[in-house]
Design an enzyme around this catalytic site. Structure first.
Site, PDB file in Angstrom:
ATOM      1  N   ASP A  82     -29.061 -41.574 -32.921  1.00 15.07           N
ATOM      2  CA  ASP A  82     -27.890 -41.450 -33.791  1.00 15.07           C
ATOM      3  C   ASP A  82     -27.074 -42.747 -33.730  1.00 15.07           C
ATOM      4  O   ASP A  82     -26.745 -43.233 -32.637  1.00 15.07           O
ATOM      5  CB  ASP A  82     -27.051 -40.257 -33.262  1.00 15.07           C
ATOM      6  CG  ASP A  82     -25.968 -39.820 -34.210  1.00 15.07           C
ATOM      7  OD1 ASP A  82     -26.102 -40.046 -35.425  1.00 15.07           O
ATOM      8  OD2 ASP A  82     -24.982 -39.224 -33.724  1.00 15.07           O
ATOM      9  N   ASP A 104     -27.301 -48.133 -38.100  1.00 15.23           N
ATOM     10  CA  ASP A 104     -26.018 -47.989 -38.787  1.00 15.23           C
ATOM     11  C   ASP A 104     -25.326 -49.341 -38.895  1.00 15.23           C
ATOM     12  O   ASP A 104     -24.598 -49.753 -38.004  1.00 15.23           O
ATOM     13  CB  ASP A 104     -25.142 -46.981 -38.042  1.00 15.23           C
ATOM     14  CG  ASP A 104     -23.804 -46.786 -38.744  1.00 15.23           C
ATOM     15  OD1 ASP A 104     -23.583 -47.413 -39.805  1.00 15.23           O
ATOM     16  OD2 ASP A 104     -22.977 -46.012 -38.228  1.00 15.23           O
ATOM     17  N   HIS A 180     -16.013 -38.088 -38.713  1.00 15.18           N
ATOM     18  CA  HIS A 180     -16.415 -37.747 -37.342  1.00 15.18           C
ATOM     19  C   HIS A 180     -15.267 -37.152 -36.525  1.00 15.18           C
ATOM     20  O   HIS A 180     -14.105 -37.449 -36.781  1.00 15.18           O
ATOM     21  CB  HIS A 180     -16.927 -39.001 -36.625  1.00 15.18           C
ATOM     22  CG  HIS A 180     -18.267 -39.446 -37.111  1.00 15.18           C
ATOM     23  ND1 HIS A 180     -18.447 -40.547 -37.898  1.00 15.18           N
ATOM     24  CD2 HIS A 180     -19.502 -38.914 -36.925  1.00 15.18           C
ATOM     25  CE1 HIS A 180     -19.744 -40.685 -38.178  1.00 15.18           C
ATOM     26  NE2 HIS A 180     -20.402 -39.704 -37.611  1.00 15.18           N
ATOM     27  N   GLY A 181     -15.634 -36.343 -35.540  1.00 12.64           N
ATOM     28  CA  GLY A 181     -14.663 -35.868 -34.560  1.00 12.64           C
ATOM     29  C   GLY A 181     -14.031 -34.529 -34.920  1.00 12.64           C
ATOM     30  O   GLY A 181     -14.407 -33.877 -35.898  1.00 12.64           O
ATOM     31  N   HIS A 223     -23.182 -37.097 -42.182  1.00  9.37           N
ATOM     32  CA  HIS A 223     -22.607 -37.177 -40.830  1.00  9.37           C
ATOM     33  C   HIS A 223     -21.271 -36.443 -40.834  1.00  9.37           C
ATOM     34  O   HIS A 223     -20.790 -36.001 -41.880  1.00  9.37           O
ATOM     35  CB  HIS A 223     -22.384 -38.647 -40.455  1.00  9.37           C
ATOM     36  CG  HIS A 223     -23.645 -39.321 -40.033  1.00  9.37           C
ATOM     37  ND1 HIS A 223     -23.872 -39.735 -38.760  1.00  9.37           N
ATOM     38  CD2 HIS A 223     -24.767 -39.616 -40.736  1.00  9.37           C
ATOM     39  CE1 HIS A 223     -25.085 -40.272 -38.687  1.00  9.37           C
ATOM     40  NE2 HIS A 223     -25.651 -40.214 -39.878  1.00  9.37           N
ATOM     41  N   GLY A 224     -20.658 -36.346 -39.666  1.00 11.88           N
ATOM     42  CA  GLY A 224     -19.301 -35.810 -39.567  1.00 11.88           C
ATOM     43  C   GLY A 224     -19.157 -34.430 -40.178  1.00 11.88           C
ATOM     44  O   GLY A 224     -18.171 -34.132 -40.850  1.00 11.88           O
ATOM     45  N   SER A 226     -19.138 -31.287 -38.674  1.00 11.42           N
ATOM     46  CA  SER A 226     -18.658 -30.131 -37.910  1.00 11.42           C
ATOM     47  C   SER A 226     -17.579 -29.413 -38.711  1.00 11.42           C
ATOM     48  O   SER A 226     -16.816 -30.048 -39.447  1.00 11.42           O
ATOM     49  CB  SER A 226     -18.088 -30.577 -36.554  1.00 11.42           C
ATOM     50  OG  SER A 226     -19.139 -30.732 -35.621  1.00 11.42           O
ATOM     51  N   ILE A 267     -24.131 -32.394 -36.561  1.00 13.45           N
ATOM     52  CA  ILE A 267     -23.107 -31.579 -35.898  1.00 13.45           C
ATOM     53  C   ILE A 267     -23.056 -31.932 -34.411  1.00 13.45           C
ATOM     54  O   ILE A 267     -24.055 -31.795 -33.701  1.00 13.45           O
ATOM     55  CB  ILE A 267     -23.426 -30.073 -36.084  1.00 13.45           C
ATOM     56  CG1 ILE A 267     -23.348 -29.720 -37.577  1.00 13.45           C
ATOM     57  CG2 ILE A 267     -22.473 -29.208 -35.250  1.00 13.45           C
ATOM     58  CD1 ILE A 267     -23.921 -28.368 -37.946  1.00 13.45           C
ATOM     59  N   SER A 269     -19.296 -32.299 -32.781  1.00 16.65           N
ATOM     60  CA  SER A 269     -17.988 -31.823 -32.303  1.00 16.65           C
ATOM     61  C   SER A 269     -17.958 -30.307 -32.101  1.00 16.65           C
ATOM     62  O   SER A 269     -17.318 -29.819 -31.153  1.00 16.65           O
ATOM     63  CB  SER A 269     -16.882 -32.228 -33.291  1.00 16.65           C
ATOM     64  OG  SER A 269     -16.822 -33.625 -33.390  1.00 16.65           O
TER      65      SER A 269
HETATM   66  P1  13P Z   1     -19.083 -34.306 -36.059  1.00 15.22           P
HETATM   67  O1  13P Z   1     -18.120 -35.093 -35.217  1.00 15.22           O
HETATM   68  O2  13P Z   1     -18.438 -33.793 -37.289  1.00 15.22           O
HETATM   69  O3  13P Z   1     -19.759 -33.244 -35.265  1.00 15.22           O
HETATM   70  O4  13P Z   1     -20.225 -35.322 -36.559  1.00 15.22           O
HETATM   71  C1  13P Z   1     -21.290 -35.667 -35.717  1.00 15.22           C
HETATM   72  C2  13P Z   1     -22.109 -36.776 -36.272  1.00 15.22           C
HETATM   73  O5  13P Z   1     -22.008 -37.174 -37.412  1.00 15.22           O
HETATM   74  C3  13P Z   1     -23.074 -37.400 -35.361  1.00 15.22           C
HETATM   75  O6  13P Z   1     -23.678 -38.511 -35.935  1.00 15.22           O
HETATM   76  O1  G3H Z   2     -21.149 -39.670 -34.497  1.00 14.42           O
HETATM   77  C1  G3H Z   2     -20.942 -39.702 -33.282  1.00 14.42           C
HETATM   78  C2  G3H Z   2     -21.484 -38.592 -32.443  1.00 14.42           C
HETATM   79  O2  G3H Z   2     -20.622 -37.500 -32.438  1.00 14.42           O
HETATM   80  C3  G3H Z   2     -21.809 -39.090 -31.071  1.00 14.42           C
HETATM   81  O3  G3H Z   2     -20.672 -39.265 -30.308  1.00 14.42           O
HETATM   82  O4  G3H Z   2     -20.959 -41.574 -29.410  1.00 14.42           O
HETATM   83  O5  G3H Z   2     -19.422 -39.920 -28.301  1.00 14.42           O
HETATM   84  O6  G3H Z   2     -21.906 -39.637 -28.153  1.00 14.42           O
HETATM   85  P1  G3H Z   2     -20.737 -40.161 -28.965  1.00 14.42           P
HETATM   86 ZN    ZN Z   3     -22.447 -39.646 -37.227  1.00 10.57          ZN
END
Ligand code: 13P
Ligand code: G3H
Ligand code: ZN
Length: 321
Positions: A82, A104, A180-181, A223-224, A226, A267, A269
């Site tokens: 990722d 990325d 994200h987050g 992405h992002g 959650s 997913i 978060s």
């Molecule tokens: P969330 O923070 O919405 O779970 O997104 C995770 C993600 O995109 C990991 O690449």
């Molecule tokens: O998109 C980011 C993911 O949620 C991974 O998070 O870099 O804290 O492991 P991390």
């Molecule tokens: Zn991501």
């Protein structure tokens, strides 16, 4: 069964109008919770490892735990990097048994994004590995890169054909309003419902539709994604945490995207929230317990229940393994 690429998963998902869940993994309990749910739902799944996860768990442990999950479940599982941020990191994962990597370079200028993505694609394809790339930037935190809310930029549909043609990437992550987050939107970007919970602005389905027109049949990634379930936010806050205004992407919108060209939904978060809410609750209710197995067991079960819910109600990938 050994670790598989996402190629066949995406072909079936695109035709079938569903998406594959891509869940971030950092330890054994998370891998077990996700894959036990996938097994019960007979769903294909992507387990993804960020560079932070790799630093936390070391380069070998997560690969071996994913291999163990395949032995235990017999499911098609793809192991994905990722947010890879360099050729060297992608190469190390390809050499180390990953079947899919993301490069990325979305924060870099268009031409630089193309050049580095192409370099990764050449090495990956020569080794039977598939590549996800990204155009557009999401708000939130991706490892060390922080994009402030309001500074994100949607994917420009007019760039996608040239990008995919020139790089040869296998899937494309796009920015249509996810983030994200656990704090995806500021209060100013949202309205509030009757209970005072923030209601985020809707995803830009118009941008997605335009991209689909230009890239028919091509797998799109979100992405992002959650949903930041309020039951977990409440649990965290009730048992000593402090997460005001944590808010995510509504599940119905993700379901809608999964019916279109979105074949992979990321997913992370929600896994963190499910575990943390339940561990906080456990400690509050059992202040004398100190065996990690005691509090990790309900945390793992919460991950399993949450992932099963996503597979059935959001992704639509149940029964597709
Ligand atoms: P969330 O923070 O919405 O779970 O997104 C995770 C993600 O995109 C990991 O690449
Ligand atoms: O998109 C980011 C993911 O949620 C991974 O998070 O870099 O804290 O492991 P991390
Ligand atoms: Zn991501």
């Amino acid at each position: 069964m050994s670790i598989v690429t996402s190629k066949e998963m995406f072909e079936k998902a695109y035709k079938g109008g569903y998406a594959i869940g891509a869940f971030n993994v950092n330890n054994m309990e998370i891998i077990q919770g996700i894959t036990e749910a996938a097994k019960e739902c007979n769903a294909p799944v992507i387990l993804q490892v960020s560079s932070g996860a790799r630093k936390y768990a070391n380069r070998t442990y997560l690969v071996k735990l994913v291999e163990a999950a395949i032995i235990e479940t017999g499911l098609p599982i793809c192991l994905h990097l990722d947010h890879g941020d360099s050729f060297e990191l992608c190469k190390s994962c390809i050499d180390g048994g990953f079947t899919s990597v993301m490069i990325d370079m979305s924060s870099k200028p268009f031409e630089d994004n193309i050049a580095l993505t192409k370099q990764v694609v050449e090495y990956a394809h020569a080794n039977g590995v598939v590549v996800e790339a990204e155009l557009g930037t999401l708000a939130g935190i991706e490892d060390e890169v922080v994009v402030e809310s309001g500074k994100e930029s949607y994917t420009r549909p007019e760039e996608v054909e040239e990008f995919v043609d020139k790089t040869g990437c296998d899937s494309l992550a796009i920015a249509i309003g996810t983030s994200h987050g656990a704090y995806k939107f500021t209060a100013e970007q949202c309205t509030r419902n009757a209970e005072g919970i923030l209601v985020p602005p809707p995803l830009r389905f118009d941008v997605l539709e335009e991209i689909i027109k230009r890239l028919p049949g091509f797998p799109i990634v979100l992405h992002g994604s959650s949903s930041v379930p309020q039951e977990f936010v409440k649990m965290v806050n009730q048992y000593g945490g402090n997460m005001p205004d944590a808010v995510g992407i509504p599940e119905e919108q993700l379901r809608q995207a999964a019916k279109l060209a979105v074949c992979k939904i990321n997913i992370d978060s929600d896994i963190r929230l499910a575990m943390t809410g339940n561990i906080r609750k456990y400690f509050a209710e059992h202040p004398d317990h100190f065996d990690p197995r005691q509090y990790l067991k309900p945390a793992r079960q919460a991950v399993k229940d949450m992932v099963a819910h996503k597979i059935v109600n959001v992704l639509g990938s149940d029964g597709k393994a």
